[in-house]
Every structure is written in C-alpha cells, then in structure tokens.
Design a protein around this motif. Structure first.
Motif, mmCIF file in Angstrom:
data_model
loop_
_atom_site.group_PDB
_atom_site.id
_atom_site.type_symbol
_atom_site.label_atom_id
_atom_site.label_comp_id
_atom_site.label_asym_id
_atom_site.label_seq_id
_atom_site.Cartn_x
_atom_site.Cartn_y
_atom_site.Cartn_z
ATOM 1 N N HIS A 45 0.829 -1.200 0.000
ATOM 2 C CA HIS A 45 0.000 0.000 0.000
ATOM 3 C C HIS A 45 0.871 1.260 0.000
ATOM 4 C CE1 HIS A 45 -3.628 2.308 0.613
ATOM 5 N NE2 HIS A 45 -3.086 2.890 1.674
ATOM 6 N N ALA A 46 1.909 1.273 0.836
ATOM 7 C CA ALA A 46 2.821 2.424 0.900
ATOM 8 C C ALA A 46 3.537 2.607 -0.433
ATOM 9 C CB ALA A 46 3.834 2.228 2.022
ATOM 10 N N LEU A 47 3.963 1.516 -1.031
ATOM 11 C CA LEU A 47 4.647 1.571 -2.322
ATOM 12 C C LEU A 47 3.734 2.155 -3.398
ATOM 13 C CD1 LEU A 47 7.023 0.879 -4.210
ATOM 14 C CD2 LEU A 47 6.076 -1.427 -4.391
ATOM 15 N N LEU A 48 2.524 1.634 -3.484
ATOM 16 C CA LEU A 48 1.575 2.130 -4.493
ATOM 17 C C LEU A 48 1.225 3.595 -4.269
ATOM 18 C CD1 LEU A 48 -0.793 -0.954 -4.790
ATOM 19 C CD2 LEU A 48 0.957 -0.209 -6.404
ATOM 20 N N ASN A 49 1.063 3.992 -3.015
ATOM 21 C CA ASN A 49 0.779 5.409 -2.714
ATOM 22 C C ASN A 49 1.913 6.311 -3.165
ATOM 23 O OD1 ASN A 49 -1.766 5.027 -1.663
ATOM 24 N ND2 ASN A 49 -1.083 5.042 0.475
ATOM 25 N N ASP A 50 3.150 5.904 -2.892
ATOM 26 C CA ASP A 50 4.309 6.706 -3.299
ATOM 27 C C ASP A 50 4.383 6.833 -4.816
ATOM 28 O OD1 ASP A 50 5.080 7.144 -0.711
ATOM 29 O OD2 ASP A 50 6.754 5.726 -0.747
ATOM 30 N N ILE A 51 4.195 5.737 -5.505
ATOM 31 C CA ILE A 51 4.247 5.761 -6.966
ATOM 32 C C ILE A 51 3.174 6.692 -7.513
ATOM 33 C CG2 ILE A 51 3.894 4.385 -9.064
ATOM 34 C CD1 ILE A 51 5.117 1.996 -7.425
ATOM 35 N N GLN A 52 1.953 6.558 -7.027
ATOM 36 C CA GLN A 52 0.849 7.393 -7.506
ATOM 37 C C GLN A 52 1.085 8.868 -7.201
ATOM 38 O OE1 GLN A 52 -1.855 6.187 -9.378
ATOM 39 N NE2 GLN A 52 -1.942 8.372 -9.781
ATOM 40 N N ILE A 85 18.765 10.423 -0.667
ATOM 41 C CA ILE A 85 18.697 10.253 -2.124
ATOM 42 C C ILE A 85 17.539 9.375 -2.584
ATOM 43 C CG2 ILE A 85 21.131 10.728 -2.576
ATOM 44 C CD1 ILE A 85 21.613 7.688 -2.591
ATOM 45 N N ALA A 86 17.014 8.548 -1.680
ATOM 46 C CA ALA A 86 15.951 7.618 -2.077
ATOM 47 C C ALA A 86 15.143 7.217 -0.854
ATOM 48 C CB ALA A 86 16.551 6.380 -2.736
ATOM 49 N N LYS A 87 14.037 6.560 -1.124
ATOM 50 C CA LYS A 87 13.172 6.086 -0.042
ATOM 51 C C LYS A 87 13.094 4.571 -0.122
ATOM 52 C CE LYS A 87 8.559 6.252 1.873
ATOM 53 N NZ LYS A 87 7.208 6.744 1.754
ATOM 54 N N SER A 88 13.182 3.920 1.019
ATOM 55 C CA SER A 88 13.075 2.466 1.016
ATOM 56 C C SER A 88 11.791 2.028 1.700
ATOM 57 C CB SER A 88 14.282 1.835 1.702
ATOM 58 O OG SER A 88 14.379 2.312 3.009
ATOM 59 N N ILE A 89 11.256 0.942 1.205
ATOM 60 C CA ILE A 89 10.084 0.312 1.795
ATOM 61 C C ILE A 89 10.491 -1.134 2.049
ATOM 62 C CG2 ILE A 89 7.680 -0.361 1.444
ATOM 63 C CD1 ILE A 89 7.498 2.094 -0.474
ATOM 64 N N ILE A 90 10.451 -1.522 3.328
ATOM 65 C CA ILE A 90 10.962 -2.829 3.722
ATOM 66 C C ILE A 90 9.854 -3.633 4.391
ATOM 67 C CG2 ILE A 90 12.604 -4.027 5.215
ATOM 68 C CD1 ILE A 90 14.424 -1.570 4.948
ATOM 69 N N PHE A 91 9.730 -4.873 3.975
ATOM 70 C CA PHE A 91 8.843 -5.816 4.638
ATOM 71 C C PHE A 91 9.594 -7.142 4.713
ATOM 72 C CE2 PHE A 91 5.521 -9.061 4.716
ATOM 73 C CZ PHE A 91 4.814 -8.645 5.835
ATOM 74 N N ALA A 92 10.060 -7.476 5.917
ATOM 75 C CA ALA A 92 10.913 -8.651 6.141
ATOM 76 C C ALA A 92 12.104 -8.567 5.187
ATOM 77 C CB ALA A 92 10.135 -9.944 6.015
ATOM 78 N N ASP A 93 12.303 -9.569 4.327
ATOM 79 C CA ASP A 93 13.476 -9.527 3.441
ATOM 80 C C ASP A 93 13.154 -8.964 2.065
ATOM 81 O OD1 ASP A 93 11.987 -11.793 2.810
ATOM 82 O OD2 ASP A 93 13.732 -12.923 2.153
ATOM 83 N N ASP A 94 11.951 -8.428 1.893
ATOM 84 C CA ASP A 94 11.591 -7.754 0.636
ATOM 85 C C ASP A 94 11.880 -6.266 0.783
ATOM 86 O OD1 ASP A 94 10.642 -10.048 -0.669
ATOM 87 O OD2 ASP A 94 8.713 -9.871 0.343
ATOM 88 N N THR A 95 12.757 -5.771 -0.059
ATOM 89 C CA THR A 95 13.168 -4.373 0.011
ATOM 90 C C THR A 95 12.963 -3.713 -1.338
ATOM 91 O OG1 THR A 95 14.840 -4.928 1.658
ATOM 92 C CG2 THR A 95 15.100 -2.824 0.524
#
Length: 175
Positions: free
Chosen positions: A4-11, A113-123
């Motif tokens: 959800h956070a990833l999709l919000n950032d992209i949009q 320089i960038a934003k990271s979204i982390i969920f367990a080992d998915d980055t």
C-alpha cells in the motif's frame, strides 16, 4: 501494508509528473546470512539492553544445527552438529523481526537520495526526480550506496533477481 505504501508513493509522484522508479531487491539467503555479532550490535544501538538483550543473545548464541536426509527407503543420513554464527531461525515468529532489526538502518543510509520500503526480506528502493539526468545520477548513486551497505552487513544482492522498474504515465511514455 508495504504494498500500500509503495503504491501510494508511486501514484503521488506520477500525479506530480515526476520521474519515478523502483529497485526491487532480492537478497541471497537473507535470513541465513544474518551475522549474529552485527545483529547484537544493532540491537544495542537500537536501545535493546539489559534482560531483553541477554535473552536475544542467548537465543542466538551457541545454537547448533545439522542436516538430516532421508533416502527413498527412509534411511537417514546426517551431518555432524555444527555451531551456527549466522542466520536467524526460519519459521519462527522472531526470524522476520530479527531480520528487520538487522536491516533497519538501510533506510537511514539512503534517506537523502531515495526512499526504502521494507517488509521482512523484501526491500524496494524508490527513486524520484524532476529531470532525466538527475534521475539517472540518483539511480546510479543509490545502487552504489545500497550495494555498499549490503556488503558491509554481509548480505548479498542477487543481481539476477533484483530489478529496476521505471513507472511512467501515458504522457511521459510518449515523450
């Protein structure tokens, strides 16, 4: 929640007509490569001390493992017991939590320089900029920074499964 956070950032960035891309990282055997000494130091740095620290230390220290293999006739063969200095127990409730403690300082490393979204080992690393040159430069710098961070923390990016994807509006795609 991470999706959800990833999709919000992209949009959000597409609505602002900015260039946006994501680096979707795949780590080789992420949970198996967690260095116990580095993890314990990161726990101290995060404020985990006293009894909680000692409990986590005893959970990680002096763990042994071996491999048991059964053949088609159900005969067992096993390796000798060896002490483990790397890895967090998989299938446990604590495994993903300990991995998050281990990787938790990555976002700080690249926050300018960038934003990271982390969920367990998915980055996922999000890069955005107003123009192509700065976008390309930021992407290049981000790859250097995350590669260095992973090496310093004894984690290995699987470059065959790590992908960059640029998101474009129909208008941007026609340019």
């Amino acid at each position: 929640m991470a999706t959800h956070a990833l999709l919000n950032d992209i949009q959000l960035f597409l609505d602002k007509e900015r260039l946006i891309g994501g680096i979707f990282c795949d780590l080789q055997k992420a949970f198996d490569c967690v260095n116990h000494n580095i993890l314990l130091e990161k726990m101290k740095y995060s404020g985990i001390t006293g009894t909680a620290y000692k409990l986590m230390q005893s959970y990680l220290d002096n763990r042994y493992q071996r491999t048991v293999i059964k053949d088609k006739n159900l005969n067992k063969s096993s390796s000798s017991w060896e002490i483990t200095r790397y890895g967090v127990p998989q299938g446990s409730i604590l495994g993903p939590l300990l991995f998050l403690v281990y990787i938790n300082d990555l976002p700080i490393t690249i926050s300018k320089i960038a934003k990271s979204i982390i969920f367990a080992d998915d980055t996922c690393i999000i890069i955005t900029h107003d123009n192509k040159v700065d976008f390309s430069n930021t992407l290049h710098l981000t790859v250097i920074e995350i590669s260095s961070w992973f090496r310093s923390n004894l984690l290995t990016l699987n470059y065959d499964k790590t992908h960059f994807l640029q998101f474009l509006t129909k208008k941007q795609n026609e340019m």
